[in-house]
Write a protein that holds these residues in place. Sequence first.
Motif, mmCIF file in Angstrom:
data_model
loop_
_atom_site.group_PDB
_atom_site.id
_atom_site.type_symbol
_atom_site.label_atom_id
_atom_site.label_comp_id
_atom_site.label_asym_id
_atom_site.label_seq_id
_atom_site.Cartn_x
_atom_site.Cartn_y
_atom_site.Cartn_z
ATOM 1 N N SER A 86 12.042 4.100 -24.377
ATOM 2 C CA SER A 86 11.638 2.695 -24.426
ATOM 3 C C SER A 86 12.745 1.836 -25.036
ATOM 4 N N ILE A 87 13.130 0.795 -24.320
ATOM 5 C CA ILE A 87 14.077 -0.197 -24.821
ATOM 6 C C ILE A 87 13.303 -1.233 -25.638
ATOM 7 N N CYS A 88 12.164 -1.653 -25.085
ATOM 8 C CA CYS A 88 11.304 -2.617 -25.775
ATOM 9 C C CYS A 88 9.902 -2.532 -25.199
ATOM 10 N N SER A 89 8.964 -3.040 -25.969
ATOM 11 C CA SER A 89 7.576 -3.141 -25.517
ATOM 12 C C SER A 89 7.116 -4.572 -25.712
ATOM 13 N N LEU A 90 6.423 -5.092 -24.719
ATOM 14 C CA LEU A 90 5.842 -6.423 -24.785
ATOM 15 C C LEU A 90 4.328 -6.230 -24.800
ATOM 16 N N ILE A 91 3.709 -6.481 -25.947
ATOM 17 C CA ILE A 91 2.282 -6.259 -26.128
ATOM 18 C C ILE A 91 1.596 -7.621 -26.129
ATOM 19 N N MET A 92 0.660 -7.827 -25.222
ATOM 20 C CA MET A 92 -0.015 -9.123 -25.159
ATOM 21 C C MET A 92 -0.741 -9.390 -26.464
ATOM 22 N N ALA A 93 -0.429 -10.503 -27.102
ATOM 23 C CA ALA A 93 -1.090 -10.888 -28.340
ATOM 24 C C ALA A 93 -2.347 -11.694 -28.053
ATOM 25 N N ASP A 94 -2.378 -12.316 -26.899
ATOM 26 C CA ASP A 94 -3.510 -13.133 -26.477
ATOM 27 C C ASP A 94 -4.595 -12.214 -25.929
ATOM 28 N N GLY A 95 -5.773 -12.242 -26.523
ATOM 29 C CA GLY A 95 -6.867 -11.381 -26.082
ATOM 30 C C GLY A 95 -7.897 -12.095 -25.223
#
Length: 120
Positions: A86-95
């Motif tokens: 993994s280079i980076c992870s984008l985790i949705m903060a908006d639920g």
Amino acid sequence: YTFRIVVIGNGAILETTSPLGPIKKSSTSPKTGERLVTLASEDKSFEFHVKVDQVKKIVFAETKKTLDGGEKILRICRFMNESGVSICSLIMADGSEESSTWFSELKTKYTEHSEIETIG
């Protein structure tokens, strides 16, 4: 949408929460000649640069996690290098329901096997 952005580098890890955009552009690094995709805030106080040629796969994942006594679904885009790291992870903060629908549509549009082979 707002994302929790986790970048893993040599000797450091960066975590921040920010919207990705509204500025989006492609360019070439004047120093290295590498292709870049940049997502930046309007005032450019936040910039996220992705070295396109180093991303070999994007994996879309949804996972349940117990947080604060309740379950939460994490919606994650993982950018992977050639070695599968993994280079980076984008985790949705908006639920919100709107962001959940957007993520599902993105996953369906760009994947048949829950991953994209490359970007750019």
